[in-house]
Design an enzyme around this catalytic site. Structure first.
Site, PDB file in Angstrom:
ATOM      1  N   GLY A   1       0.798  -1.224   0.000  1.00  0.00           N
ATOM      2  CA  GLY A   1       0.000   0.000   0.000  1.00  0.00           C
ATOM      3  C   GLY A   1       0.828   1.269   0.000  1.00  0.00           C
TER       4      GLY A   1
ATOM      5  CB  CYS B   1       0.781   1.121  -7.082  1.00  0.00           C
ATOM      6  SG  CYS B   1       0.633   0.165  -5.551  1.00  0.00           S
TER       7      CYS B   1
ATOM      8  N   GLY C   1       8.384 -11.996  -8.294  1.00  0.00           N
ATOM      9  CA  GLY C   1       9.223 -13.180  -8.120  1.00  0.00           C
ATOM     10  C   GLY C   1       9.315 -13.989  -9.406  1.00  0.00           C
TER      11      GLY C   1
ATOM     12  N   GLY D   1      10.808  -7.890 -13.628  1.00  0.00           N
ATOM     13  CA  GLY D   1       9.797  -8.912 -13.357  1.00  0.00           C
ATOM     14  C   GLY D   1      10.405 -10.286 -13.172  1.00  0.00           C
ATOM     15  N   GLY D   2      10.624 -10.667 -11.923  1.00  0.00           N
ATOM     16  CA  GLY D   2      11.043 -12.036 -11.617  1.00  0.00           C
ATOM     17  C   GLY D   2      12.494 -12.359 -11.878  1.00  0.00           C
TER      18      GLY D   2
END
Lengths: 277, 308
Positions: free
Chosen positions: B75, B133, B220, B246-247
């Site tokens: 948040g 977000c 992840g 990303g990951g």
């Protein structure tokens, strides 16, 4: 002086079951690692390398610097996939460990210590007893559990140990609050002479903090939350706290990170209504 | 004797010492335990998203681990842009690493105000506009799912900012390339792709979600192939400099993003597991280039061979 956290390979010395719910893992780290303060914790890799899984936080039950390095005793429950995998680690295997981490217990000067461990939460109470005993001779340790199956033998604790079980199978019949109440009633505990330190399930810590507040005992509790990183970068381990007296709003708007500002908090500062129990 | 490969990269008008940055929200303010994280050796640090007012963040529980992934609902907890500038930034600057400040808000004016607080502040190389977000109900994700409003934010910030803007794109859209193109046209010099994927996890025993808000952002290794496809699409459609994210957990992962055309990458969730993962990934890339006999990372970027 608090040790700077390091990431280091640890060798598994032993990994054994202490009772049906509790395991003990002994790790050996390089001699220059740490030393940890009572109440600090480590993040341990439970499954080496793959598949991707976060490290898990464990409080330190005991740390001893020996000829071969720094030995850490960790006590844990197999409560999820990470800790389940940890039970399968064998002596000689290497695991990455980050630590020592967090803000530990702060001894209250001049107060006789009362250490209260609930279930596997007794672990950091042993480290705290080791740390306090040289300066505070007359402490006591209370080990609370649901019943005999959740207890295990505490070795070489420098304080007398009193056991309380909910089912009365061993020691005092009742929970730790009921035992504290009895001790207080007999004049063996006094708010102006004692300080309480505790770790255990959140509902127990909540009840203990309320009881301590009601009777005026200083009380520090070590909270268990879900950690992502353990060193302050993920913002995942928020603990809601009340503003201190005279404090307007702090930088985190009354969420504190358990990993860097905890895991030990003053019991009355925790906003228990917002803590996941 | 061979020389060390050149890792420096250009992203738009900026040069970074290495293509390995750390992603917003996964590296605190950059100053937490720099010895542990190897922060001084990074190509760049993207800060936590900063908002005009401090944000308390979401109620616990904020994290739930899933197979090879992590669902989060933080948040946007942050100290606010002013306290960042006055208290965190001086320490962050001491690391000697390029700083990209991530800014967020509920409305275009919030972004503009945040950007104004950071205008002409020494040490900030770029602003990353977090229009994506997934965990702020009233906020970010709306912007990026509607290309026109994402563009409106970029345009508004463009008018007040004195450094390049990067738009951080959401993968939770049908055509990320289209959103990227609109952001580029509005004045974003580079595009960061991607933010987290909206994900969900439920406890069948209690019938309740693991995260109190119901959904969270998934990051992840679980999302890496999804993210790579989005990055490739963004590169192909926009032609703009793309920062891949990303990951990414290994040098091999980072190389995949660079090969498809990302000019740099951001390493995120893996830092929770391995605090100095970004440093290790950089070392791995150096070793790869040496093994392959390549003089530098630029020889590899965008060399993807798509199927004919």
């Amino acid at each position: 002086m608090t040790s700077v956290p390091q990431s280091a390979p640890a060798r598994v010395v032993s990994n054994r079951r202490l009772n049906p719910e509790i395991h003990e893992l002994v790790l050996r780290l390089p001699a220059e690692w740490g030393p940890p303060e009572p109440g600090q914790f480590v993040q341990v890799e439970c499954l080496p390398a793959n598949p991707f899984i976060l490290k898990r936080p464990f409080s330190i039950a005991r740390s001893r610097l020996g000829d071969l390095g720094m030995e850490l005793h960790l006590v844990y429950g197999a409560i999820g996939p990470g800790t389940e995998a940890l039970t399968r680690r064998r002596p000689g295997e290497m695991l990455d460990v980050i630590g020592p981490l967090g803000h530990g217990f702060r001894p209250v000067p001049g107060r006789r210590p009362v250490l209260i461990g609930g279930g596997r939460g007794v672990a950091p109470m042993i480290a705290l007893a080791d740390g306090l005993a040289p300066n505070y001779e007359d402490g006591i340790l209370i080990f609370g559990a649901r019943g005999s199956a959740q207890l295990y033998e505490l070795e070489e604790v420098p304080y007398p140990v009193t056991i309380a079980t909910d089912d009365g199978s061993v020691g005092f019949h009742g929970n730790v609050i009921q035992l504290l109440e009895q001790l207080r009633g007999r004049g063996e505990l006094r708010p102006e002479e004692n300080a309480l330190y505790s770790c255990g399930p959140n509902p127990m810590l909540h009840a203990l903090s309320d009881w301590a507040g009601e009777h005026g005992f200083p009380c520090q509790v070590s909270l268990e939350t879900i950690f992502g990183c353990g060193f302050g970068i993920c913002a995942g381990c928020a603990v809601p706290v009340h503003a201190a007296e005279g404090e307007e709003s702090d930088e985190f708007g009354h969420y504190r990170f358990a990993c860097v500002e905890g895991p030990v908090f003053e019991g009355h500062r925790v906003d228990w209504e917002g803590v996941k129990e | 004797m061979s020389e060390r490969p050149d890792l420096s990269v250009k992203v738009g008008s900026l040069t970074f010492p290495t293509p390995i940055l750390v992603a917003s929200g996964t590296f605190g303010y950059g100053t937490e335990s720099p010895e542990l994280t190897g922060a001084r050796e990074l190509g760049g640090i993207v800060t936590k998203t900063l908002t005009i007012e401090p944000r308390r963040g979401n109620a616990p529980i904020r994290l739930h681990e899933t197979p090879a992934g992590l669902l989060n609902s933080i948040g946007l907890q942050n100290v606010g842009v002013q306290r960042f500038r006055d208290e965190k930034l001086p320490k962050l600057r001491e690391l000697g690493v390029p700083i990209v400040a991530s800014i967020g808000g509920k409305a275009p004016e919030d972004f503009v105000q945040a950007a104004e607080h950071l205008r002409d502040v020494p040490g900030i190389a770029a602003l990353e506009i977090n229009v994506s977000c997934p965990n702020v109900k009233e906020g970010g994700i709306e912007f990026c799912q509607r290309p026109d409003s994402a563009a409106a934010v970029i345009r508004a910030v463009r008018d007040v900012a004195t450094v390049p803007l990067w738009a951080k794109l959401s993968p939770n859209v049908s055509h990320i390339g289209e959103v990227g193109r609109v952001c580029r046209d509005a004045g974003a010099e580079a595009l960061t792709a991607v933010n987290t994927f909206v994900g969900m996890s439920v406890d069948p025993r209690t019938r309740q979600p693991h995260l109190p808000g119901g959904t969270g952002g998934l990051s992840g290794p679980a999302i890496r192939p999804l993210a790579l496809a989005k990055v490739w699409e963004t590169v192909r459609v926009t032609g703009a400099p793309v920062v891949g994210c990303g990951g990414i957990a290994t040098a091999e992962d980072a190389l995949q993003f660079l090969v498809v055309g990302a000019r740099a990458v951001q390493v995120g969730t893996v830092s929770f597991r391995i605090p100095d993962a970004a440093r290790r990934i950089r070392q791995g890339i150096e070793e790869f280039l040496s093994r392959e006999g390549l003089p530098g990372i630029e020889s590899l970027i965008g060399t993807y061979q798509p199927p004919q």
